[in-house]
Design an enzyme around this catalytic site. Sequence first.
Site, PDB file in Angstrom:
ATOM      1  N   LYS A  66       0.827  -1.216   0.000  1.00  0.00           N
ATOM      2  CA  LYS A  66       0.000   0.000   0.000  1.00  0.00           C
ATOM      3  C   LYS A  66       0.858   1.261   0.000  1.00  0.00           C
ATOM      4  O   LYS A  66       0.582   2.206  -0.733  1.00  0.00           O
ATOM      5  CB  LYS A  66      -0.925   0.032   1.224  1.00  0.00           C
ATOM      6  CG  LYS A  66      -1.971  -1.065   1.249  1.00  0.00           C
ATOM      7  CD  LYS A  66      -2.976  -0.865   2.367  1.00  0.00           C
ATOM      8  CE  LYS A  66      -2.396  -0.993   3.767  1.00  0.00           C
ATOM      9  NZ  LYS A  66      -1.881  -2.334   4.123  1.00  0.00           N
ATOM     10  N   ARG A  82      -9.540   0.868   9.070  1.00  0.00           N
ATOM     11  CA  ARG A  82      -9.125  -0.494   9.419  1.00  0.00           C
ATOM     12  C   ARG A  82     -10.173  -1.230  10.238  1.00  0.00           C
ATOM     13  O   ARG A  82      -9.956  -2.393  10.593  1.00  0.00           O
ATOM     14  CB  ARG A  82      -7.837  -0.425  10.236  1.00  0.00           C
ATOM     15  CG  ARG A  82      -6.565  -0.775   9.433  1.00  0.00           C
ATOM     16  CD  ARG A  82      -5.390  -0.577  10.367  1.00  0.00           C
ATOM     17  NE  ARG A  82      -4.217  -1.299  10.022  1.00  0.00           N
ATOM     18  CZ  ARG A  82      -3.147  -0.754   9.429  1.00  0.00           C
ATOM     19  NH1 ARG A  82      -3.161   0.494   9.041  1.00  0.00           N
ATOM     20  NH2 ARG A  82      -2.078  -1.483   9.216  1.00  0.00           N
ATOM     21  N   ARG A 132      11.065  -6.266   3.897  1.00  0.00           N
ATOM     22  CA  ARG A 132      10.863  -4.908   4.407  1.00  0.00           C
ATOM     23  C   ARG A 132      11.515  -4.739   5.777  1.00  0.00           C
ATOM     24  O   ARG A 132      12.043  -3.684   6.090  1.00  0.00           O
ATOM     25  CB  ARG A 132       9.359  -4.608   4.480  1.00  0.00           C
ATOM     26  CG  ARG A 132       9.071  -3.137   4.718  1.00  0.00           C
ATOM     27  CD  ARG A 132       7.610  -2.813   4.559  1.00  0.00           C
ATOM     28  NE  ARG A 132       6.850  -3.115   5.763  1.00  0.00           N
ATOM     29  CZ  ARG A 132       5.543  -2.909   5.879  1.00  0.00           C
ATOM     30  NH1 ARG A 132       4.833  -2.435   4.874  1.00  0.00           N
ATOM     31  NH2 ARG A 132       4.920  -3.193   7.000  1.00  0.00           N
ATOM     32  N   ARG A 163      11.384  -0.602  11.358  1.00  0.00           N
ATOM     33  CA  ARG A 163      10.160  -0.644  12.164  1.00  0.00           C
ATOM     34  C   ARG A 163      10.193  -1.841  13.103  1.00  0.00           C
ATOM     35  O   ARG A 163      10.371  -2.973  12.658  1.00  0.00           O
ATOM     36  CB  ARG A 163       8.933  -0.729  11.245  1.00  0.00           C
ATOM     37  CG  ARG A 163       8.576   0.580  10.618  1.00  0.00           C
ATOM     38  CD  ARG A 163       7.452   0.439   9.614  1.00  0.00           C
ATOM     39  NE  ARG A 163       6.281  -0.272  10.111  1.00  0.00           N
ATOM     40  CZ  ARG A 163       5.143  -0.360   9.443  1.00  0.00           C
ATOM     41  NH1 ARG A 163       5.023   0.236   8.273  1.00  0.00           N
ATOM     42  NH2 ARG A 163       4.130  -1.025   9.945  1.00  0.00           N
ATOM     43  N   ARG A 167      -0.332  -9.132  13.333  1.00  0.00           N
ATOM     44  CA  ARG A 167      -0.903  -8.093  12.460  1.00  0.00           C
ATOM     45  C   ARG A 167      -1.759  -8.719  11.354  1.00  0.00           C
ATOM     46  O   ARG A 167      -2.785  -8.170  10.970  1.00  0.00           O
ATOM     47  CB  ARG A 167       0.217  -7.224  11.863  1.00  0.00           C
ATOM     48  CG  ARG A 167       0.782  -6.264  12.911  1.00  0.00           C
ATOM     49  CD  ARG A 167       2.133  -5.742  12.524  1.00  0.00           C
ATOM     50  NE  ARG A 167       2.090  -4.882  11.361  1.00  0.00           N
ATOM     51  CZ  ARG A 167       3.160  -4.580  10.632  1.00  0.00           C
ATOM     52  NH1 ARG A 167       4.338  -5.067  10.941  1.00  0.00           N
ATOM     53  NH2 ARG A 167       3.051  -3.777   9.608  1.00  0.00           N
TER      54      ARG A 167
HETATM   55  P1  AMP Z   1       0.840   0.570   8.942  1.00  0.00           P
HETATM   56  O1  AMP Z   1       1.991   1.498   8.765  1.00  0.00           O
HETATM   57  O2  AMP Z   1      -0.379   1.010   8.157  1.00  0.00           O
HETATM   58  O3  AMP Z   1       1.211  -0.865   8.690  1.00  0.00           O
HETATM   59  O4  AMP Z   1       0.402   0.666  10.470  1.00  0.00           O
HETATM   60  C1  AMP Z   1       1.278   0.289  11.508  1.00  0.00           C
HETATM   61  C2  AMP Z   1       0.500   0.123  12.803  1.00  0.00           C
HETATM   62  O5  AMP Z   1      -0.109   1.376  13.163  1.00  0.00           O
HETATM   63  C3  AMP Z   1      -0.648  -0.861  12.747  1.00  0.00           C
HETATM   64  O6  AMP Z   1      -0.212  -2.205  12.973  1.00  0.00           O
HETATM   65  C4  AMP Z   1      -1.533  -0.353  13.882  1.00  0.00           C
HETATM   66  O7  AMP Z   1      -1.001  -0.705  15.136  1.00  0.00           O
HETATM   67  C5  AMP Z   1      -1.389   1.161  13.739  1.00  0.00           C
HETATM   68  N1  AMP Z   1      -2.405   1.723  12.811  1.00  0.00           N
HETATM   69  C6  AMP Z   1      -2.184   2.259  11.602  1.00  0.00           C
HETATM   70  N2  AMP Z   1      -3.331   2.665  11.040  1.00  0.00           N
HETATM   71  C7  AMP Z   1      -4.309   2.337  11.922  1.00  0.00           C
HETATM   72  C8  AMP Z   1      -5.721   2.468  11.908  1.00  0.00           C
HETATM   73  N3  AMP Z   1      -6.375   2.997  10.868  1.00  0.00           N
HETATM   74  N4  AMP Z   1      -6.403   2.043  12.992  1.00  0.00           N
HETATM   75  C9  AMP Z   1      -5.771   1.510  14.064  1.00  0.00           C
HETATM   76  N5  AMP Z   1      -4.441   1.338  14.137  1.00  0.00           N
HETATM   77  C10 AMP Z   1      -3.704   1.754  13.064  1.00  0.00           C
END
Ligand code: AMP
Length: 213
Positions: free
Chosen positions: A32, A107, A146, A152, A164
């Site tokens: 994404k 989400r 990654r 991260r 996740r």
């Molecule tokens: P991402 O970078 O989109 O993979 O997000 C990393 C982490 O941030 C996720 O595993 C969640 O813990 C948190 N996170 C990101 N976006 C959301 C969301 N829309 N709702 C809840 N937690 C989020």
Amino acid sequence: MLNQYVVYHYICPKKHETMLNVILFGPPGCGKGTQSEKLIGHYGLVHISTGDLLRKEIALCTPLGLEAKSLMDKGHLVPDEIVIGMISGILTSNSKAKGFLFDGFPRTIPQAESLDKLLDLNRTEIDIVLSIQVNEEELIKRMIKRAETSGRSDDANPEVQKKRQEVYKRETLPVANHYKAKEKLELVDGEGSIEEISARLIKVIDRVVLTAQ
Ligand code: AMP
């Protein structure tokens, strides 16, 4: 590029006349973030990645960042009210934007419902939800790759990666049905080169935008 997008928005009266709102949807590791970069450049959209916004809060050591970090490090979602509050602020401060590309949001079903309401208040709506399809084996490979470069903590730990993916299936997959019921969901093959995948995404957006005329 006086393209189909401009023509569509000129003749479509029910919407805010200049907006194109896209959700990039899919499991952790499906690409994404990479594809968001391509699409925001192509369509001139504002990129909203809730993951990036949360990581900024963590880097600044804000109270919100500290609360988010402990959840993110375990692979859990951050509470809906926190992410919805962040999105609401960004929509308000970018009211003149050509449109938004949502990456990693919504989400959960409550997040999707809140987003629909917030956009409606601004006389706009989601145009399309692009669900990036990647098989599980390929997803794991991408996550491992990654983890080598992202820095991260939630990428580095295989247990957290697994969590996740579980959280995605339980909490996030239902969001696809929410938009399917509104006939906004499009499935896009997410395997192949970065360029091949972005060409597919652009083709689908252009087709949907044209059909809506
Ligand atoms: P991402 O970078 O989109 O993979 O997000 C990393 C982490 O941030 C996720 O595993 C969640 O813990 C948190 N996170 C990101 N976006 C959301 C969301 N829309 N709702 C809840 N937690 C989020």
